[in-house]
Design a protein around this motif. Structure first.
Motif, PDB file in Angstrom:
ATOM      1  N   UNK A 252      10.542 -12.948   3.659  1.00  0.00           N
ATOM      2  CA  UNK A 252      11.676 -13.242   4.525  1.00  0.00           C
ATOM      3  C   UNK A 252      12.236 -14.645   4.319  1.00  0.00           C
ATOM      4  N   UNK A 253      11.470 -15.519   3.720  1.00  0.00           N
ATOM      5  CA  UNK A 253      11.998 -16.855   3.396  1.00  0.00           C
ATOM      6  C   UNK A 253      13.022 -16.727   2.271  1.00  0.00           C
ATOM      7  N   UNK A 254      12.717 -15.868   1.325  1.00  0.00           N
ATOM      8  CA  UNK A 254      13.619 -15.645   0.193  1.00  0.00           C
ATOM      9  C   UNK A 254      14.615 -14.532   0.460  1.00  0.00           C
ATOM     10  N   UNK A 255      14.513 -13.885   1.629  1.00  0.00           N
ATOM     11  CA  UNK A 255      15.401 -12.753   1.948  1.00  0.00           C
ATOM     12  C   UNK A 255      15.379 -11.706   0.847  1.00  0.00           C
ATOM     13  N   UNK A 256      14.181 -11.355   0.414  1.00  0.00           N
ATOM     14  CA  UNK A 256      14.019 -10.422  -0.699  1.00  0.00           C
ATOM     15  C   UNK A 256      12.960  -9.390  -0.367  1.00  0.00           C
ATOM     16  N   UNK A 257      13.238  -8.161  -0.748  1.00  0.00           N
ATOM     17  CA  UNK A 257      12.296  -7.051  -0.605  1.00  0.00           C
ATOM     18  C   UNK A 257      11.940  -6.568  -2.010  1.00  0.00           C
ATOM     19  N   UNK A 258      10.681  -6.217  -2.194  1.00  0.00           N
ATOM     20  CA  UNK A 258      10.193  -5.813  -3.510  1.00  0.00           C
ATOM     21  C   UNK A 258       9.654  -4.383  -3.465  1.00  0.00           C
ATOM     22  N   UNK A 259       9.703  -3.754  -4.606  1.00  0.00           N
ATOM     23  CA  UNK A 259       9.043  -2.463  -4.780  1.00  0.00           C
ATOM     24  C   UNK A 259       8.257  -2.531  -6.086  1.00  0.00           C
ATOM     25  N   UNK A 260       6.949  -2.641  -5.953  1.00  0.00           N
ATOM     26  CA  UNK A 260       6.078  -2.637  -7.120  1.00  0.00           C
ATOM     27  C   UNK A 260       5.749  -1.193  -7.453  1.00  0.00           C
ATOM     28  N   UNK A 261       6.066  -0.788  -8.662  1.00  0.00           N
ATOM     29  CA  UNK A 261       5.868   0.594  -9.086  1.00  0.00           C
ATOM     30  C   UNK A 261       4.865   0.623 -10.230  1.00  0.00           C
ATOM     31  N   UNK A 262       3.755   1.272 -10.012  1.00  0.00           N
ATOM     32  CA  UNK A 262       2.704   1.391 -11.024  1.00  0.00           C
ATOM     33  C   UNK A 262       2.538   2.840 -11.453  1.00  0.00           C
ATOM     34  N   UNK A 263       1.900   3.019 -12.584  1.00  0.00           N
ATOM     35  CA  UNK A 263       1.611   4.366 -13.095  1.00  0.00           C
ATOM     36  C   UNK A 263       2.859   5.243 -13.078  1.00  0.00           C
ATOM     37  N   UNK A 264       3.921   4.717 -13.641  1.00  0.00           N
ATOM     38  CA  UNK A 264       5.203   5.425 -13.579  1.00  0.00           C
ATOM     39  C   UNK A 264       5.163   6.729 -14.369  1.00  0.00           C
ATOM     40  N   UNK A 265       5.893   7.710 -13.831  1.00  0.00           N
ATOM     41  CA  UNK A 265       5.969   9.031 -14.424  1.00  0.00           C
ATOM     42  C   UNK A 265       7.428   9.349 -14.742  1.00  0.00           C
ATOM     43  N   UNK A 266       7.678  10.304 -15.638  1.00  0.00           N
ATOM     44  CA  UNK A 266       9.071  10.675 -15.925  1.00  0.00           C
ATOM     45  C   UNK A 266       9.836  11.098 -14.671  1.00  0.00           C
ATOM     46  N   UNK A 267       9.152  11.740 -13.734  1.00  0.00           N
ATOM     47  CA  UNK A 267       9.822  12.181 -12.506  1.00  0.00           C
ATOM     48  C   UNK A 267      10.182  11.040 -11.564  1.00  0.00           C
ATOM     49  N   UNK A 268       9.761   9.823 -11.896  1.00  0.00           N
ATOM     50  CA  UNK A 268      10.190   8.653 -11.125  1.00  0.00           C
ATOM     51  C   UNK A 268      11.553   8.135 -11.582  1.00  0.00           C
ATOM     52  N   UNK A 269      12.067   8.686 -12.667  1.00  0.00           N
ATOM     53  CA  UNK A 269      13.373   8.260 -13.174  1.00  0.00           C
ATOM     54  C   UNK A 269      14.454   8.578 -12.149  1.00  0.00           C
ATOM     55  N   UNK A 270      15.232   7.571 -11.805  1.00  0.00           N
ATOM     56  CA  UNK A 270      16.270   7.739 -10.777  1.00  0.00           C
ATOM     57  C   UNK A 270      17.005   6.415 -10.614  1.00  0.00           C
TER      58      UNK A 270
ATOM     59  N   UNK B 197       5.477   2.392   5.214  1.00  0.00           N
ATOM     60  CA  UNK B 197       5.375   3.843   5.068  1.00  0.00           C
ATOM     61  C   UNK B 197       5.888   4.211   3.684  1.00  0.00           C
ATOM     62  N   UNK B 198       5.396   5.365   3.179  1.00  0.00           N
ATOM     63  CA  UNK B 198       5.739   5.779   1.826  1.00  0.00           C
ATOM     64  C   UNK B 198       6.049   7.266   1.771  1.00  0.00           C
ATOM     65  N   UNK B 199       6.882   7.621   0.802  1.00  0.00           N
ATOM     66  CA  UNK B 199       7.084   9.022   0.516  1.00  0.00           C
ATOM     67  C   UNK B 199       5.844   9.584  -0.164  1.00  0.00           C
ATOM     68  N   UNK B 200       5.603  10.870   0.010  1.00  0.00           N
ATOM     69  CA  UNK B 200       4.382  11.478  -0.512  1.00  0.00           C
ATOM     70  C   UNK B 200       4.267  11.358  -2.024  1.00  0.00           C
ATOM     71  N   UNK B 201       5.379  11.398  -2.713  1.00  0.00           N
ATOM     72  CA  UNK B 201       5.331  11.406  -4.178  1.00  0.00           C
ATOM     73  C   UNK B 201       4.977  10.044  -4.772  1.00  0.00           C
ATOM     74  N   UNK B 202       4.999   8.992  -3.977  1.00  0.00           N
ATOM     75  CA  UNK B 202       4.721   7.656  -4.524  1.00  0.00           C
ATOM     76  C   UNK B 202       3.509   6.994  -3.887  1.00  0.00           C
ATOM     77  N   UNK B 203       2.920   7.630  -2.897  1.00  0.00           N
ATOM     78  CA  UNK B 203       1.756   7.039  -2.227  1.00  0.00           C
ATOM     79  C   UNK B 203       0.656   6.719  -3.225  1.00  0.00           C
ATOM     80  N   UNK B 204       0.110   5.524  -3.106  1.00  0.00           N
ATOM     81  CA  UNK B 204      -0.971   5.107  -3.982  1.00  0.00           C
ATOM     82  C   UNK B 204      -0.506   4.516  -5.298  1.00  0.00           C
ATOM     83  N   UNK B 205       0.789   4.643  -5.602  1.00  0.00           N
ATOM     84  CA  UNK B 205       1.314   4.097  -6.863  1.00  0.00           C
ATOM     85  C   UNK B 205       2.329   2.989  -6.616  1.00  0.00           C
TER      86      UNK B 205
END
Length: 122
Positions: A74-92, A59-67
């Motif tokens: 789970x083998x590496x016990x790692x979660x990723x967040x791929x962020x594309x088409x970044x905008x200034x409002x993504x700064x956080x 599931x995704x927040x509305x402001x990031x859907x599609x991007x």
């Protein structure tokens, strides 16, 4: 106790991509849903994305859907967040969190990382 550690943040330009990683240091994390949140200066914490423990439901927040795309290894016990088409409002500061249950939700997260800064420059 579950320890979460985010990495991959940095300074990028508008339109760039960035991939965040969240490493979990307890095996129990592999049976729990995971999520990403963010908090910008002066704003409330915002839900970004969530993923089931099997990785087959997201599931995704509305402001990031599609991007943004959340995934996990789970083998590496790692979660990723791929962020594309970044905008200034993504700064956080981006935080990963472990959910109480196995399925993605916008609430019910019980363990949190320290966060990683993402800054998108125009």
């Amino acid at each position: 106790q579950v320890q979460l550690e985010e990495s991959g943040g940095g300074l990028v330009q508008v339109g760039d991509s960035l991939r965040l990683s969240c490493s979990t240091y307890k095996r129990t994390g592999s049976n729990n849903a995971m999520g990403w949140f963010r908090r910008a200066p002066g704003k409330e914490r915002e839900f970004v994305a969530g993923i089931s423990w099997r990785g087959d439901s997201t599931i995704y927040g509305d402001s990031v859907k599609g991007r943004f795309t959340i995934s996990r290894d789970n083998v590496k016990n790692t979660v990723y967040l791929q962020m594309n088409s970044l905008k200034p409002e993504d700064s956080a500061v981006y935080y990963c969190a472990q959910g109480r249950g196995s399925y993605p939700s916008r609430t019910g997260f019980i363990y949190w990382g320290q966060g990683t800064q993402v800054t998108v420059s125009s």
